[in-house]
Design a protein around this motif. Sequence first.
Motif, short mmCIF file in Angstrom:
data_model
loop_
_atom_site.label_atom_id
_atom_site.label_comp_id
_atom_site.label_asym_id
_atom_site.label_seq_id
_atom_site.Cartn_x
_atom_site.Cartn_y
_atom_site.Cartn_z
N MET A 142 46.68 -8.35 21.52
CA MET A 142 46.70 -9.84 21.80
C MET A 142 45.71 -10.47 21.20
SD MET A 142 48.69 -12.06 22.79
CE MET A 142 48.58 -13.88 22.97
N ARG A 173 51.01 -9.37 21.07
CA ARG A 173 51.33 -9.49 22.47
C ARG A 173 50.59 -8.98 23.53
NH1 ARG A 173 57.08 -6.36 23.96
NH2 ARG A 173 57.66 -7.13 21.80
N ASP A 192 53.78 -6.21 16.96
CA ASP A 192 53.72 -7.50 17.64
C ASP A 192 52.39 -8.03 18.13
OD1 ASP A 192 56.47 -6.73 17.70
OD2 ASP A 192 56.46 -6.57 19.87
N TYR A 195 50.47 -6.51 26.37
CA TYR A 195 51.14 -5.55 27.08
C TYR A 195 50.67 -5.38 28.56
CZ TYR A 195 53.88 -4.30 22.98
OH TYR A 195 54.84 -4.38 21.92
N LYS A 218 58.81 -14.82 18.31
CA LYS A 218 58.02 -13.57 18.37
C LYS A 218 57.11 -13.38 17.19
CE LYS A 218 58.75 -8.46 17.66
NZ LYS A 218 59.72 -7.45 17.43
#
Length: 463
Positions: free
Chosen positions: A27, A16, A14, A18, A5
Amino acid sequence: MSPRKDCCVICGYDIRDYGTLEGKWLMEFRAIGINNSTDDPLQAPSDPTKRYDDENYDRHLTKEFYVTFCWEQTIAFVSHDACWKLFEEALKPDNIPLKRFIDICSSLPLIQIMGLFHWGHTYGGIYTFDNISAFPWEYSFLDQALDAEALRCARVNPWNIPTLRALMAETAHKPPMAGAPILNESSDCFRQFPWEIREAIANKLSTRDALSLRESSRAFQPLLASSTFWASRFQPGLDREFLFESYRRPEIRDWLSLYRSTSQKRSPPGLKNRTRIWNLINYILPLLKLRLAHDESRDWAYKSHETRLVEADAKLMQLVHRRNGSSNVLNDGCRLLKTQQAHIPQSLDSIALSFIEVGNHGHLTGICFSSKDGMKTQLGYLFPNGTMVYKVEDLSGFVLAIDPKGVRGVKIVHSNGDRSAWFGFPEMTPVTERLRVIDTTKPIRVSVDVRNRAPFSLQFLII
């Protein structure tokens, strides 16, 4: 090994995908560190002027910047692109000092299972401290907070805020509020100043202090109707500085309405997230300004078999560089950067102690011995805004409040046994008297880390 992670080193959330248009910003990241060639899932163009979505960019034809900073090595640090842009805004007109920032990040303990660097705070409430399984002076483990509102706002883009643009348009081109001084109280010392001078005084104060001044001085009663005063709230250093779009576009505006609409309670989610991140950046800014003192100090190389030490130190970890450019990960304590040595002046006049508070912790960053003839011996990082001076001519030693991250509090001990009050942040921290009596004719040695939130180890040569 648990799935990897990655979290933003600035905002803690995060990095990340989604799978939603609104979450695309999560991201988009910036990588700061050393280029390396691995099969890492996070990759970026090695050219800092390029983006992954440039039309002429092909990652298969371009040298990649790979990001590996979890688990067993540190190669680079990542932040959301939006967070990095806010970081740049907070430092304008200066540029981000990259080397210094990398040094600071290199000294942050890493919670490996979360891919999260530990600054000593809860990232604005999106994590919680574990105060059950750790002592108050230890690094408490962070876990994700249960505050649904904080987590919901943390997912919203803090840079591109459509509702903010609408709010700015709504408050623009409205006539300034009327406000003129009408009071002439002979007992009020401020009444002798023109209203423009009184406004200028209020503009330099925090909003809370300015409104308190209004309560205590009738000469400031018209302050609530002052467009100049409310416009000043959006200037750098004051409580709406994160709304930089407002003061970079000078317009006639209803500043009080804009101020009220951007309070924490009434702000849209994106602006709440920006406020959180801006406050986190403000934790970093003082660390960027710290500089090691070199005036009267020098590096100290010694042979352990020839020297005996009496010391009180933090949990220090040497920085180890690997062949691929990576460094060992710090899980606790502080990263040893440098050691310095100097002699305490025999004609001592005063001692200055520098402290800095970051997150939930404050630590000693530097020490300066001043002699009666004006000469200064400085060690560590000197922080003018956090320096306290104590007059002492007959030094016996120090009593220290110390934790794994460094010296949190200092008492200065006189030769007759008298002690000063505490300097610094000694609360809930173990205390040592190992340095209560020292030989002041011997050199003093200090060890410092990169960021100096966890800076200091004090050591004295003995015969």
